[in-house]
Design a protein around this motif. Sequence first.
Motif, short mmCIF file in Angstrom:
data_model
loop_
_atom_site.label_atom_id
_atom_site.label_comp_id
_atom_site.label_asym_id
_atom_site.label_seq_id
_atom_site.Cartn_x
_atom_site.Cartn_y
_atom_site.Cartn_z
N ASN A 84 0.81 -1.21 0.00
CA ASN A 84 0.00 0.00 0.00
C ASN A 84 0.84 1.27 0.00
O ASN A 84 0.31 2.37 -0.10
N SER A 85 2.15 1.14 0.15
CA SER A 85 3.04 2.29 0.20
C SER A 85 4.10 2.18 -0.89
O SER A 85 4.34 1.10 -1.45
N ARG A 86 4.77 3.30 -1.14
CA ARG A 86 5.84 3.31 -2.13
C ARG A 86 7.18 3.26 -1.41
O ARG A 86 7.44 4.05 -0.50
N TYR A 87 8.04 2.34 -1.86
CA TYR A 87 9.32 2.13 -1.20
C TYR A 87 10.46 2.45 -2.17
O TYR A 87 10.41 2.10 -3.35
N LEU A 88 11.49 3.09 -1.65
CA LEU A 88 12.74 3.28 -2.39
C LEU A 88 13.79 2.34 -1.82
O LEU A 88 13.70 1.93 -0.65
N PRO A 89 14.82 1.98 -2.61
CA PRO A 89 15.94 1.23 -2.03
C PRO A 89 16.52 1.99 -0.84
O PRO A 89 16.43 3.21 -0.76
N THR A 90 17.12 1.24 0.07
CA THR A 90 17.55 1.79 1.34
C THR A 90 18.42 3.02 1.17
O THR A 90 19.43 2.98 0.48
N PHE A 98 13.59 -0.58 3.02
CA PHE A 98 13.12 -1.88 3.49
C PHE A 98 12.37 -1.77 4.82
O PHE A 98 11.42 -2.49 5.07
N SER A 99 12.82 -0.89 5.68
CA SER A 99 12.27 -0.84 7.04
C SER A 99 11.22 0.25 7.23
O SER A 99 10.66 0.37 8.30
N GLY A 100 11.00 1.11 6.20
CA GLY A 100 10.05 2.19 6.36
C GLY A 100 8.81 1.99 5.52
O GLY A 100 8.79 1.20 4.59
N ALA A 101 7.78 2.73 5.83
CA ALA A 101 6.53 2.58 5.09
C ALA A 101 5.97 3.93 4.65
O ALA A 101 4.81 4.03 4.30
N GLU A 102 6.79 4.99 4.71
CA GLU A 102 6.32 6.30 4.31
C GLU A 102 6.48 6.47 2.80
O GLU A 102 7.48 6.06 2.23
N GLU A 103 5.53 7.14 2.21
CA GLU A 103 5.57 7.33 0.77
C GLU A 103 6.56 8.43 0.40
O GLU A 103 6.60 9.49 1.04
N SER A 104 7.35 8.19 -0.62
CA SER A 104 8.34 9.17 -1.04
C SER A 104 7.75 10.11 -2.09
O SER A 104 7.10 9.66 -3.04
N PRO A 105 7.96 11.42 -1.96
CA PRO A 105 7.53 12.34 -3.03
C PRO A 105 8.39 12.14 -4.27
O PRO A 105 9.56 11.77 -4.17
N TYR A 106 7.82 12.39 -5.43
CA TYR A 106 8.52 12.22 -6.70
C TYR A 106 9.12 10.81 -6.79
O TYR A 106 10.28 10.62 -7.13
N PHE A 107 8.31 9.84 -6.47
CA PHE A 107 8.80 8.46 -6.36
C PHE A 107 9.42 7.97 -7.67
O PHE A 107 10.49 7.37 -7.67
N GLU A 108 8.75 8.20 -8.80
CA GLU A 108 9.23 7.68 -10.08
C GLU A 108 10.60 8.25 -10.43
O GLU A 108 11.50 7.52 -10.87
N ILE A 109 10.76 9.56 -10.25
CA ILE A 109 12.04 10.20 -10.56
C ILE A 109 13.13 9.68 -9.63
O ILE A 109 14.24 9.33 -10.07
N ALA A 110 12.82 9.62 -8.34
CA ALA A 110 13.82 9.15 -7.37
C ALA A 110 14.23 7.71 -7.64
O ALA A 110 15.41 7.37 -7.59
N PHE A 111 13.24 6.86 -7.93
CA PHE A 111 13.57 5.45 -8.17
C PHE A 111 14.40 5.30 -9.44
O PHE A 111 15.33 4.49 -9.49
N ALA A 112 14.08 6.07 -10.50
CA ALA A 112 14.86 5.98 -11.73
C ALA A 112 16.30 6.41 -11.51
O ALA A 112 17.24 5.77 -12.01
#
Length: 315
Positions: A84-90, A98-112
């Motif tokens: 239910n949440s968006r995760y970025l690599p540690t 891995f240990s958090g459950a807060e959604e990251s802003p600009y998830f797509e850009i950050a993950f790319a």
Amino acid sequence: MNCLSSTCVPLSKYIFMWTSSVQLKEIFDMSRQGLNSIPEETARMKVLKSLEKGHIISCLVIVNQASSHLIYLSLPLLMTIFGNSRYLPTIPGEILGFSGAEESPYFEIAFALIFVATAFSAINQTGYIVLFVTLLSHELGHIYAMTETLNQIQRTMYDDTITKVDKEKSVDENLRFYVKHHQFFMRYHAKIRGLYRIIFGFHFLLMTIVLVTTLQTLNAWNLSNTILTGVTGVLPLFIYCFGGELLFSAEGEMSKAAYSCGWELMEAKQAKIVSFVSALSQRPLYLTAADVFIMNRDTFGRVVQVVYKIYAVFN
């Protein structure tokens, strides 16, 4: 400081690989010449076996790097898809991952960006380690070949079925090869030592900083972040020191083979050459970090002790 140091290490490996092409070409040309100059079949097999072991270790390094980085990227992606949440690599110091459950802003850009940076780091680190393992395998192979030549002299001297004339001829040929090949090998080793001297010194400093700052932030980060960063900082330093220790140990075996090759049964001229050979084999072979620290297990142990003492003083 930790993130800056961790970023500089893979970037410096890329710069090293990009700027050392001419030196590497010269070193690999010398490797080919050295292999072709080994006339004895058993000695040549020693080099080839060493290269085969290096090839196996290189494959293990590739598998390890590929699997660890894929897990590093794929688990947060799977948790994002099925959770239910968006995760970025540690990310060190953050609760995202891995240990958090807060959604990251600009998830797509950050993950790319993280995906590209991780792939860049994985490719460069894998290529760098494989190159080091390959060159170290060549060095060890040449040492094993020279050691096998000395062992062949010992077997010849203690074989009563061989005539005295044949013994002298065989010993002369093997001693001539050993002296010439040792001169070649010392030039070859000097090339590799000079190639890695600066980059080892740079990585030695940065990895020490990474280890110190990782322990200092142990209470601020979660355990998974600390372990990930600590292992990343320790592994390359361990590989450098372990490779240097193998080189030093192989040189010690060659020195023992020179001493026990049966020189007491030889003619005076051959015994003098063996004395010269023994003197040559006493020269230490080692890799250094900026010509200050010798890369071996003692250095690795001292670094770990110093890092822990710094951590204990500040905590």
